[in-house]
Design a protein around this motif. Structure first.
Motif, PDB file in Angstrom:
ATOM      1  N   PHE A 136      41.732  44.098  51.646  1.00  0.00           N
ATOM      2  CA  PHE A 136      41.289  45.225  50.515  1.00  0.00           C
ATOM      3  C   PHE A 136      41.672  46.824  51.506  1.00  0.00           C
ATOM      4  CE2 PHE A 136      40.499  42.703  47.461  1.00  0.00           C
ATOM      5  CZ  PHE A 136      38.872  43.651  45.981  1.00  0.00           C
ATOM      6  N   THR A 137      40.691  46.979  52.760  1.00  0.00           N
ATOM      7  CA  THR A 137      40.562  47.830  53.165  1.00  0.00           C
ATOM      8  C   THR A 137      42.105  48.443  53.138  1.00  0.00           C
ATOM      9  OG1 THR A 137      38.367  47.900  54.215  1.00  0.00           O
ATOM     10  CG2 THR A 137      40.088  49.541  54.958  1.00  0.00           C
ATOM     11  N   ARG A 138      42.438  47.256  54.073  1.00  0.00           N
ATOM     12  CA  ARG A 138      44.363  47.556  54.774  1.00  0.00           C
ATOM     13  C   ARG A 138      45.022  47.251  53.681  1.00  0.00           C
ATOM     14  NH1 ARG A 138      45.240  43.968  60.329  1.00  0.00           N
ATOM     15  NH2 ARG A 138      43.407  45.860  60.927  1.00  0.00           N
ATOM     16  N   TYR A 139      45.431  46.552  52.679  1.00  0.00           N
ATOM     17  CA  TYR A 139      46.341  46.417  51.329  1.00  0.00           C
ATOM     18  C   TYR A 139      46.223  46.521  50.636  1.00  0.00           C
ATOM     19  CZ  TYR A 139      47.509  42.798  55.787  1.00  0.00           C
ATOM     20  OH  TYR A 139      48.288  42.969  56.838  1.00  0.00           O
ATOM     21  N   GLY A 140      44.856  46.778  50.361  1.00  0.00           N
ATOM     22  CA  GLY A 140      44.296  47.190  48.846  1.00  0.00           C
ATOM     23  C   GLY A 140      44.385  46.035  47.717  1.00  0.00           C
ATOM     24  N   PHE A 141      43.860  46.365  46.644  1.00  0.00           N
ATOM     25  CA  PHE A 141      43.243  45.395  45.396  1.00  0.00           C
ATOM     26  C   PHE A 141      44.786  44.004  45.185  1.00  0.00           C
ATOM     27  CE2 PHE A 141      43.339  43.657  41.133  1.00  0.00           C
ATOM     28  CZ  PHE A 141      42.623  42.579  40.905  1.00  0.00           C
ATOM     29  N   LYS A 142      45.587  45.074  44.341  1.00  0.00           N
ATOM     30  CA  LYS A 142      47.047  44.652  44.447  1.00  0.00           C
ATOM     31  C   LYS A 142      47.615  43.491  44.822  1.00  0.00           C
ATOM     32  CE  LYS A 142      51.936  44.662  41.995  1.00  0.00           C
ATOM     33  NZ  LYS A 142      52.463  46.061  41.627  1.00  0.00           N
ATOM     34  N   LYS A 143      47.610  43.632  46.490  1.00  0.00           N
ATOM     35  CA  LYS A 143      48.445  43.148  47.462  1.00  0.00           C
ATOM     36  C   LYS A 143      47.736  41.453  47.465  1.00  0.00           C
ATOM     37  CE  LYS A 143      51.613  46.561  49.780  1.00  0.00           C
ATOM     38  NZ  LYS A 143      51.320  47.517  50.965  1.00  0.00           N
ATOM     39  N   THR A 144      45.843  41.748  48.109  1.00  0.00           N
ATOM     40  CA  THR A 144      45.434  40.733  47.761  1.00  0.00           C
ATOM     41  C   THR A 144      44.975  40.408  47.114  1.00  0.00           C
ATOM     42  OG1 THR A 144      44.164  42.591  49.052  1.00  0.00           O
ATOM     43  CG2 THR A 144      43.048  40.192  48.521  1.00  0.00           C
ATOM     44  N   ILE A 145      45.678  40.259  45.904  1.00  0.00           N
ATOM     45  CA  ILE A 145      45.293  39.452  44.937  1.00  0.00           C
ATOM     46  C   ILE A 145      47.125  38.180  44.811  1.00  0.00           C
ATOM     47  CG2 ILE A 145      46.143  40.958  42.230  1.00  0.00           C
ATOM     48  CD1 ILE A 145      43.650  40.014  41.221  1.00  0.00           C
ATOM     49  N   LEU A 146      47.591  39.347  45.180  1.00  0.00           N
ATOM     50  CA  LEU A 146      49.161  38.916  44.845  1.00  0.00           C
ATOM     51  C   LEU A 146      48.823  37.431  45.835  1.00  0.00           C
ATOM     52  CD1 LEU A 146      51.681  41.666  44.413  1.00  0.00           C
ATOM     53  CD2 LEU A 146      51.194  39.878  42.824  1.00  0.00           C
ATOM     54  N   ILE A 147      48.559  38.026  47.119  1.00  0.00           N
ATOM     55  CA  ILE A 147      49.115  36.377  47.942  1.00  0.00           C
ATOM     56  C   ILE A 147      47.496  35.773  47.942  1.00  0.00           C
ATOM     57  CG2 ILE A 147      47.196  36.349  50.488  1.00  0.00           C
ATOM     58  CD1 ILE A 147      47.701  39.133  51.174  1.00  0.00           C
ATOM     59  N   GLY A 148      46.308  35.346  47.200  1.00  0.00           N
ATOM     60  CA  GLY A 148      45.940  34.652  46.553  1.00  0.00           C
ATOM     61  C   GLY A 148      46.694  33.492  45.788  1.00  0.00           C
ATOM     62  N   MET A 149      47.719  34.395  43.934  1.00  0.00           N
ATOM     63  CA  MET A 149      48.324  34.149  43.479  1.00  0.00           C
ATOM     64  C   MET A 149      49.692  33.229  44.654  1.00  0.00           C
ATOM     65  SD  MET A 149      48.629  37.096  40.854  1.00  0.00           S
ATOM     66  CE  MET A 149      47.692  37.565  39.440  1.00  0.00           C
ATOM     67  N   LEU A 150      50.361  33.694  45.145  1.00  0.00           N
ATOM     68  CA  LEU A 150      52.018  32.934  46.142  1.00  0.00           C
ATOM     69  C   LEU A 150      50.928  32.111  46.683  1.00  0.00           C
ATOM     70  CD1 LEU A 150      54.442  33.779  46.419  1.00  0.00           C
ATOM     71  CD2 LEU A 150      53.748  34.374  48.711  1.00  0.00           C
ATOM     72  N   ALA A 151      49.498  31.717  46.943  1.00  0.00           N
ATOM     73  CA  ALA A 151      48.919  30.681  48.132  1.00  0.00           C
ATOM     74  C   ALA A 151      49.221  29.714  47.102  1.00  0.00           C
ATOM     75  CB  ALA A 151      47.961  31.144  48.142  1.00  0.00           C
ATOM     76  N   TRP A 152      49.101  30.051  45.860  1.00  0.00           N
ATOM     77  CA  TRP A 152      48.814  28.865  44.965  1.00  0.00           C
ATOM     78  C   TRP A 152      49.903  28.133  44.826  1.00  0.00           C
ATOM     79  CZ3 TRP A 152      44.565  26.092  42.574  1.00  0.00           C
ATOM     80  CH2 TRP A 152      43.267  27.162  42.885  1.00  0.00           C
ATOM     81  N   ALA A 153      51.105  28.950  44.129  1.00  0.00           N
ATOM     82  CA  ALA A 153      52.450  28.231  44.338  1.00  0.00           C
ATOM     83  C   ALA A 153      52.798  27.704  45.816  1.00  0.00           C
ATOM     84  CB  ALA A 153      53.191  29.752  44.450  1.00  0.00           C
TER      85      ALA A 153
END
Length: 412
Positions: free
Chosen positions: A272-289
């Motif tokens: 959260f601190t380094r990348y912010g909410f958007k990038k953090t949640i995008l990493i989570g979505m990409l991990a599903w794929a």
């Protein structure tokens, strides 16, 4: 909090999630091997979790929060749940089994909120104290999986063929009975006394619909529902897939996912601190794929590491999307709509999203059965990978919230 109460609350959390981990992970394999359920029938059984999530707020809001001590309701629900678990243990018909598991999930889902209520009521500083109690729930789930694979060996090919997976319901039932009795020894947690008229909208979080006027929150809200479709594939199909693929001790190895979940939870503030909410949640979505592509092309022989990595990605998949999403919702809602917003997101994801997801997963599984009697697992995993990637692209393109992530981190 004195040590005696801390031990009691930790044991309560351990049993709460030991129960769930004892039967839910292997449910898909049990339905296919013991009850010969179709994909659609399996989807209907898994959907009981969603119905339980939808009904739970009414049980909590209309009864638990107003009339009875939380620990007493917790005890009663688990004792009745133990009886239903025994009925599931002796069931031989999928239709009758469905009625029992539906009743059970309607009773169990409210207990997730009740154990939190009992815990919070004993804490002076929940933000610092709760994690040390809640972690025992994750340990309980892990121990349940390891016991099934390495102690009882109920998920081995021989045991599965003999129908021994039904013993998982007996194990869960015994734990539910123990927790039911133990609950009456927990610290008293009286109801919230209130003379205000109950509003159904408050219970299910309808007041938070006003947040959807914010374009970015609306995109997050829709994405949360859509990402639950690939999530449902994991809950419903992962264990049957790993079992059919020939991976040894699949239940125990799936516990790696819970270990991963606990570890990555600690990394959320860093991201959260380094990348912010958007990038953090995008990493989570990409991990599903990525995890589903690994499942599609991995095997239990020379490529078994792909299956293990796919399981281990659960921490990123779950924490980086769902936990991050809860934090984001908390920061956007403000004090006035905080509880309502969390209730609405829970209803949208575990209720509507998962309900749709299980339906889609069941339909896909039925449509990719092969003549030999198995399933074309490659296609069953490629499709949710595609769905997760599509949600990733939608969120990446249309979500543009520039809010300060440090404020969101402070709410963790």
């Amino acid at each position: 909090m004195n040590s005696k109460i801390r031990i009691k609350l930790s044991f309560m959390m351990f049993l709460e999630f030991f129960i769930w981990g004892s039967w839910f992970v292997t449910l898909g394999t049990f339905l296919a091997s013991n009850l010969h359920a179709s994909g659609s029938e399996t989807a209907a059984v898994f959907s009981t979790q969603s119905w339980g999530a939808i009904i739970a707020p009414f049980i909590i809001g209309l009864i638990a929060d107003r009339y009875f001590n939380a620990e007493k309701i917790l005890g009663i629900l688990h004792l009745v749940g133990a009886f239903l678990m025994y009925q599931m243990y002796i069931s031989t018909d999928v239709t009758l089994f469905y009625s029992y598991v539906l009743g059970y999930m309607i009773l169990y889902m409210p207990t997730l909120a009740l154990v939190n209520s009992v815990s919070f009521n004993q804490m002076k500083d929940p933000e610092k104290e709760f994690a040390n109690i809640r972690v025992w729930g994750t340990i309980g789930w892990i121990i349940a999986g390891l016991s099934i694979s390495y102690l009882f060996h109920w998920d081995s090919p021989e045991a599965t063929a003999q129908g021994l997976l039904k013993n998982t319901f007996l194990l869960a039932g015994i734990a539910a009975f123990v927790l039911g009795i133990f609950s009456f020894t927990l610290p008293k947690t009286p109801p919230k006394v209130s003379d205000e008229k109950i509003k159904i909208g408050d219970i299910i979080g309808l007041d938070a619909l006003k947040l959807l006027k914010d374009k970015n929150f609306a995109i997050f809200f829709v994405s949360s529902i859509l990402i639950c479709i690939p999530l449902a594939f994991y809950y419903q199909n992962a264990h049957p897939f790993l079992t059919e693929a020939g991976l040894e001790n699949p239940t125990g190895k799936m516990a790696i996912g819970q270990i991963s979940e606990a570890l990555f939870l600690l990394l959320i503030p860093v991201f959260f601190t380094r990348y912010g909410f958007k990038k953090t949640i995008l990493i989570g979505m990409l991990a599903w794929a990525i995890r589903y592509v690994l499942f599609a092309y991995g095997n239990a022989q020379d490529l078994s590491f792909m299956l293990i990595i796919g399981i281990a990605l659960h921490g990123i998949c779950y924490d980086f999307f769902f936990v991050s999403g809860q934090i984001y919702t908390n920061s956007k809602a403000g004090e006035k709509y905080k509880s309502a917003a969390q209730g609405l997101i829970t209803l949208a994801t575990y209720g509507v999203g998962m309900l749709v997801g299980f339906k889609v997963a069941g339909w896909i599984t039925d449509n990719y059965k092969i003549l030999s009697g198995g399933v074309d697992w490659k296609m069953v995993w490629i499709i949710p990978a595609g769905i997760a990637l599509a949600v990733f692209l939608i969120f990446a393109l249309f979500f543009n919230d520039k809010s300060n992530s440090k404020k969101e981190v402070a709410s963790i």
